[in-house]
Design a protein around this motif. Structure first.
Motif, short mmCIF file in Angstrom:
data_model
loop_
_atom_site.label_atom_id
_atom_site.label_comp_id
_atom_site.label_asym_id
_atom_site.label_seq_id
_atom_site.Cartn_x
_atom_site.Cartn_y
_atom_site.Cartn_z
N GLU A 30 -75.56 4.62 57.56
CA GLU A 30 -74.94 4.36 56.25
C GLU A 30 -73.52 4.91 56.23
O GLU A 30 -73.30 6.08 56.53
N THR A 31 -72.56 4.06 55.84
CA THR A 31 -71.16 4.49 55.82
C THR A 31 -70.86 5.32 54.58
O THR A 31 -71.53 5.22 53.55
N ASN A 32 -69.81 6.14 54.69
CA ASN A 32 -69.35 6.97 53.58
C ASN A 32 -67.83 7.01 53.60
O ASN A 32 -67.23 7.00 54.67
N LEU A 33 -67.23 7.11 52.41
CA LEU A 33 -65.78 7.16 52.32
C LEU A 33 -65.40 8.13 51.21
O LEU A 33 -65.96 8.06 50.12
N ALA A 34 -64.46 9.05 51.48
CA ALA A 34 -64.08 10.04 50.48
C ALA A 34 -62.60 10.37 50.63
O ALA A 34 -62.07 10.45 51.74
N ILE A 35 -61.93 10.56 49.48
CA ILE A 35 -60.51 10.89 49.50
C ILE A 35 -60.32 12.39 49.70
O ILE A 35 -61.06 13.20 49.11
N PHE A 36 -59.39 12.76 50.57
CA PHE A 36 -59.08 14.16 50.88
C PHE A 36 -57.57 14.38 50.77
O PHE A 36 -56.80 13.58 51.28
N SER A 37 -57.20 15.50 50.15
CA SER A 37 -55.77 15.84 50.12
C SER A 37 -55.48 17.07 50.97
O SER A 37 -54.34 17.50 51.06
N GLN A 38 -56.51 17.66 51.59
CA GLN A 38 -56.27 18.81 52.46
C GLN A 38 -56.43 18.41 53.93
O GLN A 38 -57.30 18.91 54.64
N VAL A 39 -55.57 17.47 54.37
CA VAL A 39 -55.52 17.06 55.78
C VAL A 39 -54.14 17.44 56.30
O VAL A 39 -53.15 17.23 55.60
N PHE A 40 -54.07 18.02 57.48
CA PHE A 40 -52.77 18.51 57.97
C PHE A 40 -52.70 18.46 59.49
O PHE A 40 -53.72 18.37 60.17
N HIS A 41 -51.47 18.51 59.98
CA HIS A 41 -51.18 18.54 61.41
C HIS A 41 -51.57 19.90 62.00
O HIS A 41 -51.25 20.93 61.43
N VAL A 42 -52.24 19.89 63.15
CA VAL A 42 -52.56 21.15 63.84
C VAL A 42 -51.79 21.28 65.15
O VAL A 42 -51.30 22.35 65.48
N GLY A 43 -51.66 20.19 65.90
CA GLY A 43 -50.92 20.27 67.15
C GLY A 43 -50.79 18.89 67.78
O GLY A 43 -51.58 17.99 67.48
N ALA A 44 -49.80 18.72 68.65
CA ALA A 44 -49.53 17.41 69.25
C ALA A 44 -50.14 17.26 70.64
O ALA A 44 -50.45 16.16 71.08
N ASN A 45 -50.30 18.36 71.36
CA ASN A 45 -50.81 18.29 72.73
C ASN A 45 -51.70 19.49 73.02
O ASN A 45 -51.19 20.56 73.31
#
Lengths: 210, 210
Positions: free
Chosen positions: A41-56
């Motif tokens: 079963e699929t789920n979808l939720a809005i998040f505003s606490q997503v951020f960059h941690v590192g590129a490599n």
């Protein structure tokens, strides 16, 4: 200027404090997080606490509250080990906000989104999104201070409009229609002022390519 | 649509990958972090990885790279236990970007900012900022995956323009001139689309107060 002390904040009415403290970090990212349960079963939720941690290696972080509408996202993500991030586009921010309601059915159906799958991972993307990232769970860290959970994912796949990707790797998310959020409920479009070149001590700020 | 796989990303030229991966989380907060060393020298650095952690207790998080211009911020913060966050305002985003250069002197002087102190904590605020938050270090968590450090601070003091604070605690950071950032070097002003009321399963998204 209005000044609040720590004791002023502690004494605030609960929702007033929630609105104020959620405003303080500044503008936020707005992403729809797509997951699937072990039963499919699929789920979808809005998040505003997503951020960059590192590129490599390419790593992104997300803070999750286990006691909210985010609980299904967390359970699916921990069960299956995969999730997607889909930038909220101006054309569907209202439907994206609506995913924060406590649905018992999939938010894809309830809020009018189409699930899209690729061979790279089992979690669903949002077909309507312009910028989509597929990730594998890399680390879970519990924040004992308040019971939130830091999820770090490793980027497995990225999809974006070709004409938004510049020659130096900068993805023009404004051109891609990505919006930004404020506090718990504010949504904003943007207008770019400039891109500024790598700063050096002995020269003033200048624009990229300038 | 352009699609990149994990192996495409691993094979990218370093700066191309840095620009792309830094673009993926979406729009970011832009804050100047003020600290002071044990010897009393002030430091100021721009950060785009600042985010909300919780409202009660009031907690904010920040990801720090120990190998960058952020190293002075980290050392001061760990030595003294205090830091400030100051929203980057449209009027000074170029000087704010310039704080990322590797100065040997205080960025307050080098970049044209005025240090402001209150009785609540020893770390300096940016006098020119409209929204300012004073914090005490609450927790340090090392992210072994890539050597970054998650700093969580507890809010001790908040200052903001009186006419930007709404009756329900929402701080209108757009009205306060706060800007948002993209990738490593993009700066953007915003235009609010709406504030949307708490979502419920059986009613469509509606505006706050609507």
């Amino acid at each position: 200027m209005t000044t609040f002390s720590a004791s002023d904040i502690a004494g605030m009415e609960r929702f007033y404090r929630v609105n104020l403290i959620n405003s303080l970090s500044g503008f936020k990212s707005a992403n729809l997080v797509g997951t699937v349960s072990g039963e499919g079963e699929t789920n979808l939720a809005i998040f505003s606490q997503v951020f960059h941690v590192g590129a490599n290696p390419p790593l992104m972080g997300m803070l999750v509250r286990p006691d909210s509408a985010e609980r299904h996202t967390l359970r699916n993500l921990l069960d299956t080990g995969y999730f997607t991030l889909n930038h909220v586009h101006e054309s569907f921010y209202r439907q994206a906000h609506q995913t924060s309601a406590r649905y018992e059915v999939s938010e894809f159906e309830a809020c009018g989104f189409t699930a899209q799958f690729t061979d790279a991972l089992p979690a669903p993307y949002v077909a309507e999104a312009q910028v989509k990232i597929g990730l594998q769970l890399a680390q879970r860290t519990d924040i004992a201070l308040n019971g939130t959970i830091l999820i770090i994912g490793r980027v497995l796949e990225v999809m974006m409009p070709e004409d938004c990707l510049l020659g130096d790797g900068y993805l023009d998310i404004e051109k891609a229609g990505t919006i930004t959020a404020s506090a718990l409920d504010g949504y904003h479009i943007t207008q770019r002022l400039a891109r500024l070149a790598y700063a050096k001590p002995n020269q003033p700020a200048r624009e990229v390519g300038g």
